[in-house]
Motif scaffolding. Structure first.
Motif, short mmCIF file in Angstrom:
data_model
loop_
_atom_site.label_atom_id
_atom_site.label_comp_id
_atom_site.label_asym_id
_atom_site.label_seq_id
_atom_site.Cartn_x
_atom_site.Cartn_y
_atom_site.Cartn_z
N LEU A 65 31.22 44.99 23.27
CA LEU A 65 31.11 45.48 24.64
C LEU A 65 32.46 45.96 25.17
CD1 LEU A 65 28.64 42.82 26.06
CD2 LEU A 65 28.20 45.28 25.82
N ARG A 66 33.53 45.26 24.82
CA ARG A 66 34.87 45.70 25.23
C ARG A 66 35.22 47.03 24.60
NH1 ARG A 66 39.19 41.43 24.08
NH2 ARG A 66 40.42 42.59 25.59
N LYS A 67 34.86 47.21 23.33
CA LYS A 67 35.12 48.49 22.66
C LYS A 67 34.28 49.60 23.29
CE LYS A 67 36.49 46.47 18.28
NZ LYS A 67 36.09 46.17 16.90
N GLN A 68 33.05 49.28 23.64
CA GLN A 68 32.18 50.24 24.32
C GLN A 68 32.80 50.65 25.66
OE1 GLN A 68 28.17 48.77 24.74
NE2 GLN A 68 27.65 50.26 26.30
N ALA A 69 33.32 49.68 26.38
CA ALA A 69 33.98 49.96 27.66
C ALA A 69 35.21 50.84 27.45
CB ALA A 69 34.36 48.66 28.36
N LEU A 85 31.61 46.05 30.80
CA LEU A 85 32.41 44.85 31.06
C LEU A 85 31.63 43.82 31.86
CD1 LEU A 85 35.78 46.64 31.74
CD2 LEU A 85 35.23 45.18 29.77
N ASP A 86 30.77 44.27 32.75
CA ASP A 86 29.91 43.34 33.48
C ASP A 86 28.97 42.61 32.51
OD1 ASP A 86 31.02 43.88 35.96
OD2 ASP A 86 29.51 45.39 36.49
N GLN A 87 28.47 43.34 31.51
CA GLN A 87 27.61 42.70 30.50
C GLN A 87 28.41 41.66 29.71
OE1 GLN A 87 26.15 46.01 28.23
NE2 GLN A 87 24.59 46.54 29.73
N ALA A 88 29.66 41.98 29.39
CA ALA A 88 30.51 41.02 28.66
C ALA A 88 30.77 39.80 29.53
CB ALA A 88 31.82 41.69 28.25
N VAL A 92 30.64 35.78 28.78
CA VAL A 92 31.85 34.95 28.87
C VAL A 92 32.54 35.23 30.21
CG1 VAL A 92 32.28 34.65 26.40
CG2 VAL A 92 33.13 36.68 27.57
N GLY A 93 32.02 34.66 31.26
CA GLY A 93 32.52 34.93 32.59
C GLY A 93 33.91 34.41 32.87
N ASP A 94 34.45 33.60 31.97
CA ASP A 94 35.77 33.04 32.20
C ASP A 94 36.81 33.56 31.22
OD1 ASP A 94 34.77 31.81 29.95
OD2 ASP A 94 35.37 29.79 30.54
N ASP A 95 36.58 34.72 30.63
CA ASP A 95 37.54 35.32 29.70
C ASP A 95 38.55 36.14 30.52
OD1 ASP A 95 38.86 37.23 27.98
OD2 ASP A 95 37.36 36.74 26.45
N PRO A 96 39.82 35.72 30.55
CA PRO A 96 40.79 36.41 31.40
C PRO A 96 41.03 37.86 31.00
CG PRO A 96 41.87 34.70 30.09
CD PRO A 96 40.40 34.57 29.86
N VAL A 98 38.79 39.98 29.65
CA VAL A 98 37.65 40.77 30.11
C VAL A 98 37.68 40.90 31.63
CG1 VAL A 98 35.13 40.96 30.17
CG2 VAL A 98 36.25 40.11 28.11
N LEU A 99 38.05 39.83 32.32
CA LEU A 99 38.16 39.89 33.78
C LEU A 99 39.24 40.90 34.19
CD1 LEU A 99 37.81 36.11 34.59
CD2 LEU A 99 36.33 37.93 35.50
N GLN A 100 40.36 40.92 33.47
CA GLN A 100 41.42 41.87 33.78
C GLN A 100 40.96 43.30 33.51
OE1 GLN A 100 44.23 41.61 35.42
NE2 GLN A 100 44.54 43.81 35.20
N GLU A 101 40.27 43.50 32.40
CA GLU A 101 39.75 44.84 32.12
C GLU A 101 38.77 45.27 33.21
OE1 GLU A 101 38.30 44.26 28.14
OE2 GLU A 101 40.34 44.13 27.35
N ARG A 102 38.00 44.32 33.71
CA ARG A 102 37.06 44.64 34.80
C ARG A 102 37.83 44.95 36.08
NH1 ARG A 102 34.49 46.66 37.88
NH2 ARG A 102 32.35 46.29 38.52
N ALA A 103 38.93 44.27 36.31
CA ALA A 103 39.78 44.58 37.48
C ALA A 103 40.30 46.01 37.38
CB ALA A 103 40.94 43.59 37.56
N GLU A 104 40.70 46.41 36.19
CA GLU A 104 41.20 47.77 36.01
C GLU A 104 40.08 48.79 36.14
OE1 GLU A 104 43.31 47.32 32.31
OE2 GLU A 104 44.81 46.02 33.26
#
Length: 171
Positions: A65-69, A85-88, A92-96, A98-104
């Protein structure tokens, strides 16, 4: 005579009307691509030998999912990147990272409130040291600068500087 009086009344009323107030100039559009690039550049390289950096094990589905994003971001499909990233995060809602990538991804969409929320959440669950920590605080600093908040900007800069921790000596 009656038509003349009516025309005169209309003219007088029109003269009494106040002109519209000048509108404030619209702010220039925000170059969100440049904002995200600055956040990532400020953090420095992800692989640094002289600095402590924590690298967790990753779930293969989350990595896909990160690669897809990343592919969606490369193609300027920022909404699709956020969706992946929302799917990821649903996994794993506590992965920093993925959360940072979602912030970006939120920054790409000019969602400054969301960008700060995701970055703060990432910092709260992360290692709080290293390049990823600096990305969290660079994101928050960018949002605070955009909000014209000098105190918030200064605090984010202080936290950003605290993220650099030397690696323990290796023997």
């Amino acid at each position: 005579m009656r038509a003349f009086g009516l025309a005169l009344s209309i003219a007088l009323l029109a003269a009494c009307a106040t002109p519209p107030a000048p509108q404030a100039p619209t702010p220039p559009p925000v170059d969100t691509v440049a904002l995200v690039a600055a956040v990532r550049a400020a953090a420095g390289p992800a692989e640094v030998k002289d600095e402590l950096a924590i690298q967790p094990l990753r779930d293969p589905y989350v990595e896909d999912l990160r690669k897809q994003a990343q592919r969606a971001e490369d193609e300027h499909r920022y909404a699709d990147a956020a969706t992946a990233l929302d799917q990821a995060l649903a996994i794993v809602g506590d992965d920093p990272a993925v959360l940072q990538e979602r912030a970006e991804a939120a920054l790409f969409a000019a969602d400054f409130e969301g960008a700060e929320r995701f970055a703060r959440q990432a910092h709260a669950v992360g290692a709080q040291v290293g390049p990823l920590c600096r990305r969290h605080w660079a994101t928050i600093r960018t949002v605070r600068e955009h909000a014209h908040d000098p105190a918030g900007t200064a605090e984010a800069q202080r936290q950003f500087d605290a993220c650099r921790v030397a690696a323990p000596p290796r023997y």
